[in-house]
Scaffold this active site. Structure first.
Site, mmCIF file in Angstrom:
data_model
loop_
_atom_site.group_PDB
_atom_site.id
_atom_site.type_symbol
_atom_site.label_atom_id
_atom_site.label_comp_id
_atom_site.label_asym_id
_atom_site.label_seq_id
_atom_site.Cartn_x
_atom_site.Cartn_y
_atom_site.Cartn_z
ATOM 1 N N LYS A 11 -15.662 5.297 -9.454
ATOM 2 C CA LYS A 11 -14.465 5.798 -10.139
ATOM 3 C C LYS A 11 -14.690 7.180 -10.755
ATOM 4 O O LYS A 11 -15.841 7.612 -10.933
ATOM 5 C CB LYS A 11 -14.058 4.786 -11.217
ATOM 6 C CG LYS A 11 -13.637 3.429 -10.660
ATOM 7 C CD LYS A 11 -13.168 2.511 -11.782
ATOM 8 C CE LYS A 11 -12.715 1.160 -11.250
ATOM 9 N NZ LYS A 11 -12.197 0.283 -12.350
ATOM 10 N N TYR A 51 -3.429 -0.563 -6.948
ATOM 11 C CA TYR A 51 -3.523 -1.502 -8.072
ATOM 12 C C TYR A 51 -2.200 -2.234 -8.322
ATOM 13 O O TYR A 51 -1.965 -2.712 -9.443
ATOM 14 C CB TYR A 51 -3.965 -0.762 -9.332
ATOM 15 C CG TYR A 51 -5.467 -0.523 -9.413
ATOM 16 C CD1 TYR A 51 -6.360 -1.596 -9.528
ATOM 17 C CD2 TYR A 51 -5.999 0.763 -9.413
ATOM 18 C CE1 TYR A 51 -7.728 -1.389 -9.625
ATOM 19 C CE2 TYR A 51 -7.374 0.982 -9.509
ATOM 20 C CZ TYR A 51 -8.228 -0.108 -9.619
ATOM 21 O OH TYR A 51 -9.587 0.090 -9.728
ATOM 22 N N PHE A 59 -2.083 -2.464 -19.424
ATOM 23 C CA PHE A 59 -2.995 -1.325 -19.215
ATOM 24 C C PHE A 59 -2.703 -0.558 -17.925
ATOM 25 O O PHE A 59 -3.435 0.360 -17.581
ATOM 26 C CB PHE A 59 -4.453 -1.802 -19.226
ATOM 27 C CG PHE A 59 -4.776 -2.867 -18.199
ATOM 28 C CD1 PHE A 59 -5.014 -2.534 -16.869
ATOM 29 C CD2 PHE A 59 -4.840 -4.199 -18.571
ATOM 30 C CE1 PHE A 59 -5.313 -3.513 -15.927
ATOM 31 C CE2 PHE A 59 -5.136 -5.188 -17.634
ATOM 32 C CZ PHE A 59 -5.372 -4.844 -16.294
ATOM 33 N N ARG A 87 -19.967 -7.806 -6.521
ATOM 34 C CA ARG A 87 -19.447 -8.161 -7.848
ATOM 35 C C ARG A 87 -20.607 -8.413 -8.822
ATOM 36 O O ARG A 87 -20.511 -8.068 -10.000
ATOM 37 C CB ARG A 87 -18.543 -9.398 -7.769
ATOM 38 C CG ARG A 87 -17.251 -9.230 -6.990
ATOM 39 C CD ARG A 87 -16.254 -8.294 -7.617
ATOM 40 N NE ARG A 87 -15.946 -8.576 -8.993
ATOM 41 C CZ ARG A 87 -14.898 -8.050 -9.640
ATOM 42 N NH1 ARG A 87 -14.039 -7.230 -9.013
ATOM 43 N NH2 ARG A 87 -14.692 -8.307 -10.909
ATOM 44 N N THR A 93 -16.179 -6.811 -15.993
ATOM 45 C CA THR A 93 -15.169 -5.750 -16.147
ATOM 46 C C THR A 93 -15.397 -4.949 -17.426
ATOM 47 O O THR A 93 -15.357 -3.715 -17.407
ATOM 48 C CB THR A 93 -13.756 -6.387 -16.178
ATOM 49 O OG1 THR A 93 -13.603 -7.208 -15.020
ATOM 50 C CG2 THR A 93 -12.677 -5.321 -16.204
ATOM 51 N N ARG A 104 -22.251 -1.590 -14.375
ATOM 52 C CA ARG A 104 -21.388 -1.361 -15.537
ATOM 53 C C ARG A 104 -22.187 -1.383 -16.846
ATOM 54 O O ARG A 104 -21.867 -0.637 -17.776
ATOM 55 C CB ARG A 104 -20.254 -2.380 -15.538
ATOM 56 C CG ARG A 104 -19.170 -1.998 -14.503
ATOM 57 C CD ARG A 104 -18.200 -3.105 -14.258
ATOM 58 N NE ARG A 104 -16.991 -2.649 -13.566
ATOM 59 C CZ ARG A 104 -16.070 -3.483 -13.094
ATOM 60 N NH1 ARG A 104 -16.219 -4.786 -13.224
ATOM 61 N NH2 ARG A 104 -14.998 -3.000 -12.479
ATOM 62 N N ASN A 114 -14.873 2.045 -16.287
ATOM 63 C CA ASN A 114 -15.982 1.118 -15.995
ATOM 64 C C ASN A 114 -16.660 1.408 -14.649
ATOM 65 O O ASN A 114 -17.281 0.541 -14.056
ATOM 66 C CB ASN A 114 -15.532 -0.330 -16.141
ATOM 67 C CG ASN A 114 -14.410 -0.704 -15.197
ATOM 68 O OD1 ASN A 114 -14.013 0.094 -14.366
ATOM 69 N ND2 ASN A 114 -13.929 -1.921 -15.304
ATOM 70 N N HIS A 117 -15.311 -0.127 -8.776
ATOM 71 C CA HIS A 117 -14.393 -1.190 -8.346
ATOM 72 C C HIS A 117 -15.065 -1.946 -7.205
ATOM 73 O O HIS A 117 -15.779 -1.347 -6.396
ATOM 74 C CB HIS A 117 -13.080 -0.597 -7.833
ATOM 75 C CG HIS A 117 -12.241 -1.597 -7.084
ATOM 76 N ND1 HIS A 117 -11.328 -2.405 -7.733
ATOM 77 C CD2 HIS A 117 -12.218 -1.955 -5.777
ATOM 78 C CE1 HIS A 117 -10.779 -3.218 -6.829
ATOM 79 N NE2 HIS A 117 -11.297 -2.960 -5.639
ATOM 80 N N GLU A 128 -8.041 -4.017 1.060
ATOM 81 C CA GLU A 128 -8.463 -2.781 0.402
ATOM 82 C C GLU A 128 -9.191 -1.849 1.380
ATOM 83 O O GLU A 128 -9.015 -0.631 1.321
ATOM 84 C CB GLU A 128 -9.331 -3.119 -0.813
ATOM 85 C CG GLU A 128 -8.510 -3.793 -1.903
ATOM 86 C CD GLU A 128 -9.308 -4.276 -3.107
ATOM 87 O OE1 GLU A 128 -8.671 -4.791 -4.040
ATOM 88 O OE2 GLU A 128 -10.559 -4.151 -3.115
HETATM 89 P P1 DAT Z 1 -12.305 -5.678 -12.097
HETATM 90 O O1 DAT Z 1 -12.291 -4.181 -11.896
HETATM 91 O O2 DAT Z 1 -13.586 -6.151 -12.736
HETATM 92 O O3 DAT Z 1 -11.963 -6.452 -10.847
HETATM 93 P P2 DAT Z 1 -9.606 -6.302 -13.034
HETATM 94 O O4 DAT Z 1 -9.232 -6.494 -11.607
HETATM 95 O O5 DAT Z 1 -9.256 -7.392 -14.003
HETATM 96 O O6 DAT Z 1 -11.178 -6.000 -13.188
HETATM 97 O O7 DAT Z 1 -8.930 -4.976 -13.591
HETATM 98 C C1 DAT Z 1 -8.864 -3.812 -12.778
HETATM 99 C C2 DAT Z 1 -9.194 -2.606 -13.627
HETATM 100 O O8 DAT Z 1 -8.198 -2.427 -14.634
HETATM 101 C C3 DAT Z 1 -10.519 -2.695 -14.404
HETATM 102 O O9 DAT Z 1 -11.637 -2.364 -13.611
HETATM 103 C C4 DAT Z 1 -10.283 -1.711 -15.502
HETATM 104 C C5 DAT Z 1 -8.806 -1.899 -15.821
HETATM 105 N N1 DAT Z 1 -8.620 -2.864 -16.901
HETATM 106 C C6 DAT Z 1 -8.698 -4.221 -16.836
HETATM 107 N N2 DAT Z 1 -8.483 -4.790 -18.023
HETATM 108 C C7 DAT Z 1 -8.258 -3.765 -18.898
HETATM 109 C C8 DAT Z 1 -7.972 -3.675 -20.298
HETATM 110 N N3 DAT Z 1 -7.878 -4.775 -21.048
HETATM 111 N N4 DAT Z 1 -7.813 -2.445 -20.837
HETATM 112 C C9 DAT Z 1 -7.903 -1.321 -20.078
HETATM 113 N N5 DAT Z 1 -8.157 -1.327 -18.755
HETATM 114 C C10 DAT Z 1 -8.343 -2.523 -18.174
HETATM 115 MG MG MG Z 2 -10.205 -6.602 -9.790
#
Ligand code: DAT
Ligand code: MG
Length: 140
Positions: A11, A51, A59, A87, A93, A104, A114, A117, A128
């Site tokens: 990212k 996304y 968010f 993963r 996350t 991370r 973070n 992805h 994807e």
């Molecule tokens: P991951 O990237 O671990 O699969 P996710 O699919 O739940 O996590 O969320 C996608 C992305 O969205 C994550 O990498 C960062 C952002 N994100 C998730 N939860 C968040 C939050 N509570 N506040 C800000 N950004 C968030």
């Molecule tokens: Mg995800």
């Protein structure tokens, strides 16, 4: 376990800090092979489409803004159990909850920034990969 392909992104928070090589090495050291890679500065529309599953989340705006704030490196990774393995190497996350030695834990700045992805299941991995790569760009 079968050889699989998964989709990975380094990212903008990480590319801005010149961590593309360091993160790719962590993926390779875990046994994952980079079979496609390119650097893209994604548009707002591309980020929103990628996304879309999160579009109702509070968010979402911040996520799209973060993902379009600089270049991203999109990759296809191949290996035994690649989806789960990626993963595991990524870590949780929220970097505050990530295990020691994960990408991370080592590199992420916050839950929003973070660093990486990774696809979470075979269906999302296939979707994807297709979102960012044509078949001829993937060289196994
Ligand atoms: P991951 O990237 O671990 O699969 P996710 O699919 O739940 O996590 O969320 C996608 C992305 O969205 C994550 O990498 C960062 C952002 N994100 C998730 N939860 C968040 C939050 N509570 N506040 C800000 N950004 C968030
Ligand atoms: Mg995800």
């Amino acid at each position: 376990m079968a050889t699989e392909r998964t989709f990975s992104m380094i990212k903008p928070d990480a590319t801005k800090r010149n961590l593309t090589g360091a993160i790719t090495k962590m993926l390779e050291d875990a046994g994952l092979r980079v079979v496609a890679s390119k650097r893209v500065w994604m548009s707002k529309r591309e980020a929103e489409g990628f996304y879309a599953v999160h579009k109702e989340r509070p968010f979402f705006g911040e996520l799209v803004e973060t993902m379009t704030s600089g270049p991203t490196v999109v990759q296809v990774l191949e290996g035994e159990g690649a989806i789960l393995k990626n993963r595991e190497v990524m870590g949780a996350t929220n970097p505050a909850n990530a295990d020691e030695g994960t990408i991370r834990k080592v590199h992420a700045l916050s839950i929003g920034e973070n660093s990486v992805h990774g696809s979470d299941a075979p269906e999302t991995a296939a979707q994807e990969i297709k979102y960012w790569f044509s078949d001829t760009e993937i060289v196994g």
